[in-house]
Each structure stands twice: as C-alpha cells, then as structure tokens.
Scaffold this motif. Structure first.
Motif, PDB file in Angstrom:
ATOM      1  N   TRP A 177      33.392 120.429  49.987  1.00 29.87           N
ATOM      2  CA  TRP A 177      34.266 119.379  49.449  1.00 29.87           C
ATOM      3  C   TRP A 177      35.028 118.767  50.619  1.00 29.87           C
ATOM      4  CZ3 TRP A 177      34.633 115.853  46.222  1.00 29.87           C
ATOM      5  CH2 TRP A 177      35.830 115.374  45.669  1.00 29.87           C
ATOM      6  N   ALA A 178      34.752 117.520  50.891  1.00 27.59           N
ATOM      7  CA  ALA A 178      35.211 116.880  52.125  1.00 27.59           C
ATOM      8  C   ALA A 178      36.730 116.808  52.209  1.00 27.59           C
ATOM      9  CB  ALA A 178      34.621 115.479  52.234  1.00 27.59           C
ATOM     10  N   GLY A 179      37.248 117.099  53.407  1.00 23.21           N
ATOM     11  CA  GLY A 179      38.667 116.899  53.678  1.00 23.21           C
ATOM     12  C   GLY A 179      39.572 117.997  53.181  1.00 23.21           C
ATOM     13  N   LEU A 239      30.327 114.873  58.071  1.00 25.75           N
ATOM     14  CA  LEU A 239      30.851 113.674  57.409  1.00 25.75           C
ATOM     15  C   LEU A 239      29.737 112.668  57.114  1.00 25.75           C
ATOM     16  CD1 LEU A 239      34.107 113.168  59.532  1.00 25.75           C
ATOM     17  CD2 LEU A 239      33.864 114.361  57.346  1.00 25.75           C
ATOM     18  N   ASN A 240      28.483 113.142  57.093  1.00 23.31           N
ATOM     19  CA  ASN A 240      27.352 112.232  56.887  1.00 23.31           C
ATOM     20  C   ASN A 240      27.440 111.449  55.589  1.00 23.31           C
ATOM     21  OD1 ASN A 240      26.084 112.827  59.294  1.00 23.31           O
ATOM     22  ND2 ASN A 240      24.705 114.364  58.425  1.00 23.31           N
ATOM     23  N   PHE A 241      28.011 112.071  54.540  1.00 22.95           N
ATOM     24  CA  PHE A 241      28.112 111.396  53.238  1.00 22.95           C
ATOM     25  C   PHE A 241      28.814 110.037  53.354  1.00 22.95           C
ATOM     26  CE2 PHE A 241      30.685 110.476  49.447  1.00 22.95           C
ATOM     27  CZ  PHE A 241      29.731 110.496  48.442  1.00 22.95           C
ATOM     28  N   PHE A 242      29.728 109.925  54.314  1.00 18.31           N
ATOM     29  CA  PHE A 242      30.577 108.736  54.395  1.00 18.31           C
ATOM     30  C   PHE A 242      30.017 107.632  55.294  1.00 18.31           C
ATOM     31  CE2 PHE A 242      33.216 112.391  53.454  1.00 18.31           C
ATOM     32  CZ  PHE A 242      33.962 111.940  52.385  1.00 18.31           C
ATOM     33  N   LYS A 243      28.891 107.884  55.955  1.00 20.90           N
ATOM     34  CA  LYS A 243      28.420 106.947  56.976  1.00 20.90           C
ATOM     35  C   LYS A 243      28.124 105.553  56.431  1.00 20.90           C
ATOM     36  CE  LYS A 243      26.772 110.209  60.448  1.00 20.90           C
ATOM     37  NZ  LYS A 243      25.610 110.733  61.212  1.00 20.90           N
ATOM     38  N   LYS A 244      27.661 105.472  55.191  1.00 20.48           N
ATOM     39  CA  LYS A 244      27.289 104.174  54.629  1.00 20.48           C
ATOM     40  C   LYS A 244      28.357 103.607  53.699  1.00 20.48           C
ATOM     41  CE  LYS A 244      22.315 105.092  54.933  1.00 20.48           C
ATOM     42  NZ  LYS A 244      21.030 105.197  54.188  1.00 20.48           N
ATOM     43  N   LEU A 245      29.551 104.204  53.740  1.00 25.03           N
ATOM     44  CA  LEU A 245      30.626 103.763  52.844  1.00 25.03           C
ATOM     45  C   LEU A 245      31.659 102.953  53.608  1.00 25.03           C
ATOM     46  CD1 LEU A 245      31.200 107.021  50.759  1.00 25.03           C
ATOM     47  CD2 LEU A 245      29.814 105.029  50.162  1.00 25.03           C
ATOM     48  N   GLY A 294      41.647 110.522  54.818  1.00 20.90           N
ATOM     49  CA  GLY A 294      40.703 109.429  54.614  1.00 20.90           C
ATOM     50  C   GLY A 294      40.574 108.543  55.839  1.00 20.90           C
ATOM     51  N   SER A 295      41.689 108.233  56.470  1.00 14.51           N
ATOM     52  CA  SER A 295      41.656 107.410  57.682  1.00 14.51           C
ATOM     53  C   SER A 295      40.910 108.128  58.804  1.00 14.51           C
ATOM     54  CB  SER A 295      43.085 107.088  58.135  1.00 14.51           C
ATOM     55  OG  SER A 295      43.749 106.292  57.189  1.00 14.51           O
ATOM     56  N   VAL A 296      41.144 109.433  58.921  1.00 16.68           N
ATOM     57  CA  VAL A 296      40.471 110.228  59.953  1.00 16.68           C
ATOM     58  C   VAL A 296      38.967 110.277  59.704  1.00 16.68           C
ATOM     59  CG1 VAL A 296      40.234 112.561  60.897  1.00 16.68           C
ATOM     60  CG2 VAL A 296      42.509 111.606  60.487  1.00 16.68           C
ATOM     61  N   VAL A 297      38.578 110.491  58.439  1.00 16.31           N
ATOM     62  CA  VAL A 297      37.159 110.540  58.093  1.00 16.31           C
ATOM     63  C   VAL A 297      36.478 109.221  58.453  1.00 16.31           C
ATOM     64  CG1 VAL A 297      35.531 110.631  56.155  1.00 16.31           C
ATOM     65  CG2 VAL A 297      37.375 112.309  56.323  1.00 16.31           C
ATOM     66  N   GLN A 298      37.125 108.112  58.144  1.00 18.28           N
ATOM     67  CA  GLN A 298      36.553 106.807  58.462  1.00 18.28           C
ATOM     68  C   GLN A 298      36.335 106.658  59.971  1.00 18.28           C
ATOM     69  OE1 GLN A 298      35.135 104.432  57.050  1.00 18.28           O
ATOM     70  NE2 GLN A 298      35.236 102.787  58.570  1.00 18.28           N
ATOM     71  N   ILE A 299      37.263 107.146  60.772  1.00 16.20           N
ATOM     72  CA  ILE A 299      37.155 107.020  62.227  1.00 16.20           C
ATOM     73  C   ILE A 299      36.111 107.971  62.807  1.00 16.20           C
ATOM     74  CG2 ILE A 299      38.419 107.402  64.392  1.00 16.20           C
ATOM     75  CD1 ILE A 299      40.932 106.358  62.907  1.00 16.20           C
ATOM     76  N   LEU A 300      36.032 109.186  62.256  1.00 18.67           N
ATOM     77  CA  LEU A 300      35.178 110.220  62.853  1.00 18.67           C
ATOM     78  C   LEU A 300      33.815 110.377  62.179  1.00 18.67           C
ATOM     79  CD1 LEU A 300      37.747 113.131  63.464  1.00 18.67           C
ATOM     80  CD2 LEU A 300      36.970 111.378  65.084  1.00 18.67           C
TER      81      LEU A 300
END
Length: 447
Positions: free
Chosen positions: A292-294, A433-439, A420-426
């Motif tokens: 579960w991310a984050g 964090l691959n799930f977020f790459k296309k978001l 959330g901001s950190v996930v977007q940057i990293l």
C-alpha cells in the motif's frame, strides 16, 4: 488543460464536505441505480481504511473475482481512487462518467426547482462516488470494496447498501460532524449498514449483514455488539494473524490484513454465493507482495539498500504507530526526517513522539494553503530540543538534497499530501512507485 469532466468536478470543491445521502441517492436514482448492479463491502474507521480496502480487494481478485476498489484521498491522481483489478480508471472514462453525473445532477436540480425546492449542489466526494458506481457497473465487477470518506452513516458510499462493513478502529476525528466521543463515532461508522429502528431506504435493515471489527477496546467492543444486535447483524472479531508477511512494515498493517482475510472469508463462503470458496494459503500469498503506497513503504535503490521510508502519518494516532514500527524494525536508530504537516493537526504531540527517532530535521511544505509554514515547524522542533538541518519548499532539488544528506534511509512523513508530492517527484526513480508513472497530478478535495 482540464477536461470538461474535471472542470465540473473542481466546481464542486466550493461546497466542501456535506454529510448526508439525499444528493447521492437522487443522482443514483436518475442514473438507474448503478450501485445496485454489484455487491459492495464497506470499510470504515479512523485509521487503516485504505490499506484494509487495498488488501481486501487484492485477496478477492486472487480468487478470480473482478474487484473494484474505491479509496480516498489519492496521493497523485484522482484516477487512483477508482480501480478495477488494480488498474486505475482511464482519463477518458473518468471524464465521460463525471459528465454523466453532471447531467444527472442538473436534471434532478431542475426537477427540484420546479417543485420550489433548493437546487441540488453535490459535493466533490459525492460526484466522484457516483462516478465510481457507474464505472463498477459498466465493468461488471463482482464486488466493490468501498472506503468511506468520513464516518459511515451519512457517507455517500453508504448508498451502495453493502452487506458487510469492516471497522478498522476508532479514534477522535471530525468530532464536529461525527460526535464528541469514541462511542458516538463508533455508532456513526457502524451506521454504514443501517441504524437500529430506522428505515434507511437503500441501506435497508441489518438482516443477513455482518461487521468485521478490529482495534476496539473492551468497552467499545461491547457497544459494537449491542449496536449489531439491535440492527440484526452479526459480528466477527478476527484474531491478529501474526504469521502474515507484508511489504508494509508494522503490526498495524498485519492487523488490517487480518481484518481483510476474515472479510474475504465471510464474503467468499457466504451461503448464497456460487464460485470459488475461500483459500487461506492463496490469500496469504496474495498479501505477500501487496504494498500500500506511502504507508510504511520502503523504497530501495539499485544496490538493494533502503533509501527512503515513506509513511503518511498525518495525526498523533498514526505517528504512535510509526514510532512503534521504528522501534521494532530499527531499534536505537535515528533518522534524517523530511517533515511537513497541516495546520489542523496536533503538531506538538506528533513531533514529541518522533523526537527520539530523529537526528536531523528537514522541514518542508507544498504550495497548498493548509500546510504549516516552515518557520512554525522550525520553532516547534527547536522548542522540543530538535535540530533543523534544512528548510525549503517541496521540490525535486530539495528532496535530492535531503537524500544526499542522509547517511541511512530518509524518513519522510507528516502528511499524506506531502507523501503525494514526494511520490510524484520520485516515481521514476524507484520501482516501488511504478504504479504512479503514468498518472498525472490532480487536486484533492481537502486542499
């Protein structure tokens, strides 16, 4: 550029959070009641709703069910909130369904006006919830796991009328809406399945319904039993499955996974259900890779070493869980900590609890107005005897600077919005964090 659907959704931000089911029900009625076209499991509680929902959807999916998942808030994109078999809703589908909700809401509003009643102005969360119902109905999901946004009885997800509710635990939150005591909050959350002695429309009475309860002390547990009995619902209090292994560190995630395992067992083994029955070994295996991310998430570098510990501990209750986990997995170790918090949180208590685990503080904030100023954070930390090594607005440069300064894993915590901001940057730097790459980033309703 925002799509038309997203433009409409953002117009709903001004209406804030309005507890109640009338708006959601009227829009659902106008759309042919999509929420009745699939089974639902509700997840309510103070902390742990998201991970419990995520684990449960994964277990059901492992058994061959098409599983919907509805969670909030999101870390990066609204699309995270509405998933089917772990795939986020597409931008095109989200835009199309938001416009369907808009059309239905405007139709209901016109009918209301003709009767001399006030215009219907659904909130951000209500609109998104109905869009999720539409999506799950379209996709033909076997079951949707629905995380309540706030409370339960008056949360718009309750309109789905599921037969089971998982209660992850109770603490004081949103007391102005849910009530001043844990007892009152418990009743509000259990109310997602109905209220004893009260006709509740779609939700119906409690016959054949079940609560799966975790994290309640003896007094609250007794109250929960009385509530369920009065409703005509059953109660299960599962044992904590300490043998379960998860990517997310901490006993509290094992507790949440234990709730998910029992909820899945009850759902899959229900007398009126055909298909594959509950397989415990399969379920435990599914959880072993489900991160579960984050939330106590470890991000490792190419060398296999942990570079970042991400945990959206956003209140003192969550921080207690964080420090308990650090004591267990990193005894005696102190961390560089990148920290940011919202203005409405108990900053002093959060920092006091974390102080023994932090060697150097790096304070930050995002552009959102609810974040505390850097000077406030620094003053509070120094008043507790901590050392602020750096202070800066959230950016890729600032994060990389704190990573370079940290001898061991960098602990990042204080707010889910910060996470959330950190996930977007990293997100392009760590496989976790691959799930977020296309978001693409989108706004949260609480900003």
């Amino acid at each position: 550029m925002l799509s038309d659907g997203m433009k409409y959704l953002e117009t709903r931000l001004m209406f804030g959070m309005v507890p109640g089911l009338d708006s959601t029900r009227m829009i659902c009625d106008a759309l042919g009641n999509p929420e009745r076209k699939f089974k639902s499991i509700h997840v309510v509680g103070t902390n742990g709703k998201g991970s419990t929902s995520f684990y449960l959807a994964g277990i059901l999916q492992a058994h061959g069910l098409k599983a919907g998942l509805y969670t909030s808030p999101h870390l990066v994109s609204l699309r995270e909130r509405i998933r089917v078999d772990d795939e986020p809703i597409s931008e095109a589908d989200l835009d199309r369904l938001l416009l369907q909700v808009k059309q239905a809401a405007e139709s209901v509003s016109s009918a209301q006006a003709a009767l001399g009643k006030p215009a219907l102005e659904p909130t951000f969360f209500e609109v998104l919830t109905v869009a999720a119902f539409l999506y799950y109905a379209e996709k033909g999901v076997d079951v949707a796991v629905l995380e309540a946004g706030m409370g339960g009885r008056l949360d718009s997800t309750a309109v789905a009328g599921g037969g089971m509710a998982v209660v992850t635990g109770i603490g004081l939150e949103h007391t102005e809406v849910l009530g001043p005591t844990e007892s009152a909050i418990l009743r509000e959350k259990m109310g997602v399945l109905g209220v004893p002695g009260e006709a509740s429309g779609v939700v119906g009475d409690g016959a054949g319904k079940a609560f799966v309860l975790g994290g309640l002390g003896p007094d609250l547990l007794e109250e929960a039993r009385e509530y369920a009995t009065a409703l005509g619902a059953s109660i299960v209090v599962p044992e904590v499955r300490t043998e379960v292994k998860l990517p997310n560190l901490g006993r509290h995630y094992v507790e949440n996974a234990s709730l998910s395992l029992k909820a899945a067992e009850l759902f899959l083994n229900a007398p009126d259900r055909a298909g594959k029955r509950y397989d415990d070994a399969l379920s435990v295996k599914a959880l072993a890779t489900r991160s579960w991310a984050g939330r106590m998430q470890l991000l490792t570098g190419p060398d296999g070493n942990v570079r970042v510990i991400l945990d959206g501990a956003h209140n003192s209750h969550a921080v207690r869980r964080l420090v308990q986990t650090l004591d267990e997995y990193y005894p005696g170790q102190k961390f560089h900590c990148l920290f940011g918090a919202l203005k409405d949180k108990d900053l002093h208590e959060m920092l006091r609890l974390m102080m023994p685990h932090v060697s150097q503080w790096h304070v930050t904030r995002t552009p959102y107005t609810r974040f505390r100023e850097l000077s406030d954070l620094q003053t509070e930390i120094e008043s507790l005897g901590g050392h602020v090594a750096s202070a800066g607005e959230m950016s890729e440069t600032y994060i990389q600077g704190t990573l370079n300064a940290s001898e061991g894993p960098l602990l990042i915590t204080g707010s889910l919005y910060l996470i959330g901001s950190v996930v977007q940057i990293l997100k392009n730097d760590f496989d976790g964090l691959n799930f977020f790459k296309k978001l693409a980033p989108s706004v949260n309703e609480n900003h």
